[in-house]
Design an enzyme around this catalytic site. Structure first.
Site, PDB file in Angstrom:
ATOM      1  N   HIS A  13       0.870  -1.167   0.000  1.00 59.05           N
ATOM      2  CA  HIS A  13       0.000   0.000   0.000  1.00 59.05           C
ATOM      3  C   HIS A  13       0.912   1.222   0.000  1.00 59.05           C
ATOM      4  O   HIS A  13       1.730   1.402   0.911  1.00 59.05           O
ATOM      5  CB  HIS A  13      -0.910   0.002   1.227  1.00 59.05           C
ATOM      6  N   GLU A  16       1.666   3.340   3.087  1.00 57.48           N
ATOM      7  CA  GLU A  16       2.238   2.715   4.274  1.00 57.48           C
ATOM      8  C   GLU A  16       3.741   2.616   4.051  1.00 57.48           C
ATOM      9  O   GLU A  16       4.253   1.639   3.508  1.00 57.48           O
ATOM     10  CB  GLU A  16       1.586   1.349   4.500  1.00 57.48           C
ATOM     11  N   GLU A 212       2.240  -5.752  10.427  1.00 59.28           N
ATOM     12  CA  GLU A 212       1.723  -4.398  10.596  1.00 59.28           C
ATOM     13  C   GLU A 212       2.662  -3.687  11.556  1.00 59.28           C
ATOM     14  O   GLU A 212       2.761  -4.044  12.728  1.00 59.28           O
ATOM     15  CB  GLU A 212       0.301  -4.443  11.169  1.00 59.28           C
TER      16      GLU A 212
END
Length: 357
Positions: A13, A16, A212
């Site tokens: 993404h 990110e 993450e």
């Protein structure tokens, strides 16, 4: 042969960006420590083929970077130039798996649909061609109803390796949520289809987890050093996890490597296959396993082996040609290695501090 392939993929993404910056810094760190003679890093580089893709979505990153960290919207730059979320763009093999599972079908090396190339973005196509060109064993990409795989306990261990080597991930509290040990089954958190993690597991030999790394999609540059120090040990420790389980060669009676041989572990309904040179890698937790190698035109061979915590167990298979069924024509791999040469490829890992997420 018998040197595992590992990959890191960042910035799937585009907005990110922390993963992108960390992978650039990791690349520099590995080179610098190698030149300094760091024993751990030297061993890791000599015994592992490490592939690093800092940005899978450079167009999305450009959009996000133009706005910068102060005014960046939550979705600004997330998608590629065509407005597509790349982590929802891989061929949908889950649907096939769920259907085939009802009729005892496979959950590994599922064939791609005939028209898959017309359904994916250029970035996705490039990544699929890339991961199809190498026999990747372990991977992570950074940006993860409970749906455990047959290797669920192994995936948990891999995730904890990162989490516990990270500065604070293992504590569990992240972004307003609590995750025990800093890990979660992806679908327990939120469900998605056509993701890269599932694609790796269902189509290739590669085991992949999603990391993450930050609640802030575009952290300011002042925060990068803190984030690097929190992730540095975890990034290295996770690469080292590629050296666990069993590995070896599948060859014929003339010591020619057999490509595409199927490696099955009793009690775990997920097979892997040997690479072009006949070498294979099967990540496993410590324990005793019954392992079978089979290939078209050859008699299967089954062995029992014990996997320890310090490094991979070397298990070779030499298959005899089936008297009835001849093996298919194969391209000569030119790979012949003596047992002495193969033994040199097995180097126990150095003791390290805790690991991951």
């Amino acid at each position: 042969p018998v040197e595992p392939e590992f990959k890191y993929v960042g910035n799937m993404h585009g907005n990110e960006v922390l993963g992108r910056e960390l992978l650039l810094q990791l690349s520099e760190f590995l080179c610098e420590e190698y030149r300094r003679g760091n024993e751990r890093i030297t061993r890791l580089i000599h015994d592992t083929r490490i592939h690093i893709m800092p940005s899978m979505n450079p167009d999305g990153y450009e959009v996000a970077a133009k706005q910068g960290p102060d005014s960046n919207g939550y979705l600004t730059g997330r998608n590629n130039a065509n407005g597509v979320d790349l982590n929802r763009n891989f061929p949908d093999l889950n649907t096939f798996m769920y259907y085939s599972g009802e009729i005892s079908g496979p959950n590994h090396h599922i064939p791609l649909p005939d028209n898959w190339k017309s359904q994916v973005e250029p970035e996705t196509l490039a990544v699929i061609q890339w991961i199809s060109s190498y026999n990747f064993v372990l991977s992570s990409h950074r940006r993860t109803v409970n749906t455990p795989t047959p290797d669920d306990k192994l995936f948990q261990k891999l995730a904890k390796t990162y989490s516990y080597a990270h500065g604070w991930m293992h504590r569990g509290w992240n972004c307003g949520d609590y995750f025990a040990d800093g890990i979660t089954n992806g679908a327990s958190w939120y469900s998605l289809s056509k993701g890269m993690q599932d694609f790796n597991y269902l189509y290739t030999n590669c085991f992949e987890i999603t990391l993450e790394l930050s609640c802030n999609k575009f952290p300011p540059k002042e925060d990068l050093e803190r984030q690097w120090m929190a992730n540095r040990e975890a990034l290295v420790a996770f690469i080292e996890e590629v050296h666990q389980g069993i590995k070896g060669m599948v060859s014929d009676q003339n010591n020619n490597g057999i490509a595409g041989a199927v490696i099955s572990v009793q009690g775990i309904s997920h097979d892997i296959t040997s690479g072009d040179m006949g070498d294979y890698f099967r990540l496993l937790l410590p324990g005793t396993y019954t392992v079978t190698a089979s290939a078209e035109g050859y008699q299967s061979q089954t062995v029992t082996t014990t996997v320890g915590p310090a490094g991979p167990s070397l298990v070779h298979f030499q298959l005899k040609q089936d008297a009835v069924r001849k093996p298919p024509e194969r391209k000569a791999s030119g790979t012949r290695m003596s047992n002495k040469a193969l033994q040199k490829k097995v180097v126990p890992r150095a003791t390290r501090r805790g690991t991951q997420r």
